[in-house]
Design a protein around this motif. Sequence first.
Motif, short mmCIF file in Angstrom:
data_model
loop_
_atom_site.label_atom_id
_atom_site.label_comp_id
_atom_site.label_asym_id
_atom_site.label_seq_id
_atom_site.Cartn_x
_atom_site.Cartn_y
_atom_site.Cartn_z
N LEU A 107 0.84 -1.29 0.08
CA LEU A 107 0.09 -0.06 -0.03
C LEU A 107 1.09 1.22 0.01
N ALA A 108 1.85 1.34 0.88
CA ALA A 108 2.70 2.23 0.77
C ALA A 108 3.27 2.84 -0.56
N SER A 109 3.50 1.72 -1.43
CA SER A 109 4.26 1.97 -2.73
C SER A 109 3.24 2.51 -3.56
N GLY A 110 1.79 2.57 -3.32
CA GLY A 110 0.84 3.20 -4.15
C GLY A 110 0.15 2.23 -5.28
N ARG A 111 0.52 0.89 -5.16
CA ARG A 111 0.00 -0.06 -5.83
C ARG A 111 -1.50 -0.77 -5.36
N PRO A 112 -2.56 -0.96 -6.29
CA PRO A 112 -3.51 -1.55 -5.69
C PRO A 112 -3.28 -3.04 -5.33
N VAL A 113 -3.90 -3.74 -4.48
CA VAL A 113 -3.42 -5.14 -3.92
C VAL A 113 -4.65 -5.90 -4.29
N VAL A 114 -4.38 -7.08 -4.54
CA VAL A 114 -5.21 -8.18 -4.97
C VAL A 114 -4.81 -9.21 -4.11
N SER A 115 -5.82 -9.83 -3.05
CA SER A 115 -5.41 -10.92 -2.15
C SER A 115 -6.50 -11.83 -2.04
#
Length: 750
Positions: free
Chosen positions: A266-274
């Motif tokens: 999240l800190a990298s600014g990327r969306p996350v899929v889990s």
Amino acid sequence: MERFANQRQVFFFEEYIPTDHHLAYFEIHSFEDSPIKSIRPRIPGDWDNARREAALAKILDEIILLLCSAKPILWFYTPMMFAFARHVDSAAIVYDCMDELASFKFAPSELKHMERLLIGHADVVFTGGFSLYESKRLLHENIHPFPSGVETDHFKAARNPLSTPVDQAVIGGPRLGFYGVIDERLDLELIAFAARELPECSFVFVGPVAKIDKADLPVAPNIHYLGQKDYAELPAYLAGWDVALMPFALNESTRFISPTKTPEYLASGRPVVSTKITDVVRHYGDVDGVLTAATPSEFVAACRKALKLPKGDAGRIAAIDARLGEMSWDSIQQRMQAIVEEAIEHRGHPLGGEKRRDNRVVAIANPGKPPFDYLIVGAGFAGSVLAERLASAGHQVLISDRRSHVGGNAYDYYNEDGLLVHKYGPHIFHTNSEEIFNYLSRFTQWRPYEHRVLSSVNGQLLPVPINRTTLNRLYDLRLSSDAETAAFLLSKAQAIETIQTAKDVVRAQVGDELYELFFEGYTRKQWGFDPSELDKSVTARIPTRTNDDDRYFLDTFQVMPLHGYTRMFENMLDRPGITIELATDFEQLRDLRLASHTIFTGPIDEYFNFRLGKLPYRSLNFLHETIDKERFQDAAVINFPSEDIPYTRITEYKYLTGQSHPKTSICYETPCAGGDPYYPIPRPENQAIYKQYEALAKQQSDVSFVGRLGTYKYYNMDQVVGQALATFKRLMQQAGHVDQMRSADQASNA
């Protein structure tokens, strides 16, 4: 551990390394740019377990004798090392339970037994997440959940273009990436399925393969395994990904995990899929840009959705930064250190003595008398004041909060740079009530502080509330008296027969032009409604002055807690009779029959499971930023009324705290519709819904509703304190406990 090493010597006792030498020995290794020393035992490879454990115990004794000047703190990451360390005379024993290790592949058969022994001897237990905490919370009285922190600035670098690593540069996009250990916790079938369904995408895996055969890894033209990388390299890989993945299997090995990579991604600014890992859903399921899936098809659909999200979306990034604000390793270490120091101190005080540990909730569905007299939901001003008053009157009180800290929205903390900041926006204490001021003075010293606000209007920074200075600078006037200023404002004011809305209030005072410049855009952003659609109370709070007084408030007492709000709350709640349960939702406690009376400071509609409909609230996003200079702006708060700017104000906290520091901390505040409820929205239809809930509440004899959310009304902090004190008196009078009211005052004064 590096942060603990700032106050203590830290030796990291690693797992033994087999050697061909005929005797056991150890090596001491230093880490680059770190004060930590690594102890690496070397044990002959042909020794049996008993001989090996005896050698490890002897090595540990030698290290303590040679290198430790006082009793050591024994800090265990694995119970297996307790076997050869349990004899050591220590200052305290800490079990830092990062994972449910017994569920991992190839876990030693004796691990569960050793964990029971370690927990039985430990002074404090930490868990690496909340699911793990819930599974072990009844095993120890001093157990605390600590999900992983994040080096935000390190991973923020991925928000900017970085040089693409050579091995990733040859891989086409869009790229969906994962970094971490590739082991039995990953769902290999899911990865293969996603790669087949998304052939246009490249799946990048960065990390070592462990405990599984490399031959079992899914293979496809668009799956790429790049091996283990250095921590410093991770932002460069992240910067080249379009989506960050957590394709974990849902099995025993992942049942309690709280992945460190979630906040890092999240800190990298990327969306996350889990996949639907419990702690990911619980703590990040409401974060825009975090998508979770229960099935392979849902996972692929979530990947497609994530790929369509706009890159660098300011609103999403601001919400993420606000969420990560309290997750720094500095703040985690400080909280851990306080708990460990208390455990060390407790060693010298038997149970029942002057020193005590905070109790944890262990009562479950007690069929007899409830263990507490009062359950208080919410540890902000309303809940904390009532907890202190009731405990001082001799009652047993359990106070809970779904957040991981006390203080509610007034919570403050020291960030990674050592700056004291308010996590949920600026909180300035002001009151005309001597009773309320004197009450809070029992728990804090104060520093005088008079709040000043500027508004960015027509290229100028002008004082608000509007005063004579504002008018002279805006209109290039020479008004010099109250009478002249009043006459000028009267010439601007609009004649309005019946004042009903927030717009009416301002136009009747200052006219259309000043209304549009200072109020219209700001109010629309703040509330999501035009001022003509809001109750007059919204702007009635903001005065207009005819003199040059540029103070925002005119109250008799205008002060700030000398050591911060959090310290004040901690002092307030530090008394016998109060048990604190943080990171706990009311629904976890509702049916446990823990108390005969509940005091609820959360949203009243939530208590009744929204049976009459949801009450609307306005929420806020906070973007905190450290600036490498002593001052950033000309006042504590600068307002931005223009609707061309998304945020409403910037706060610089050093004005509020009086802190001396070479750097400064600022906060951008952006109102939004979703998120934590901050402000009840004052509209007639909302009041109508609340009145129905209020009628429902009056039918309940075992619950009281207090505070902004409990009574759906915008209160200042001092008003909430006053309401809580009045509620305490009413509860005591209803129960015929007038004498207990007197004893509460005596106890607090003492």
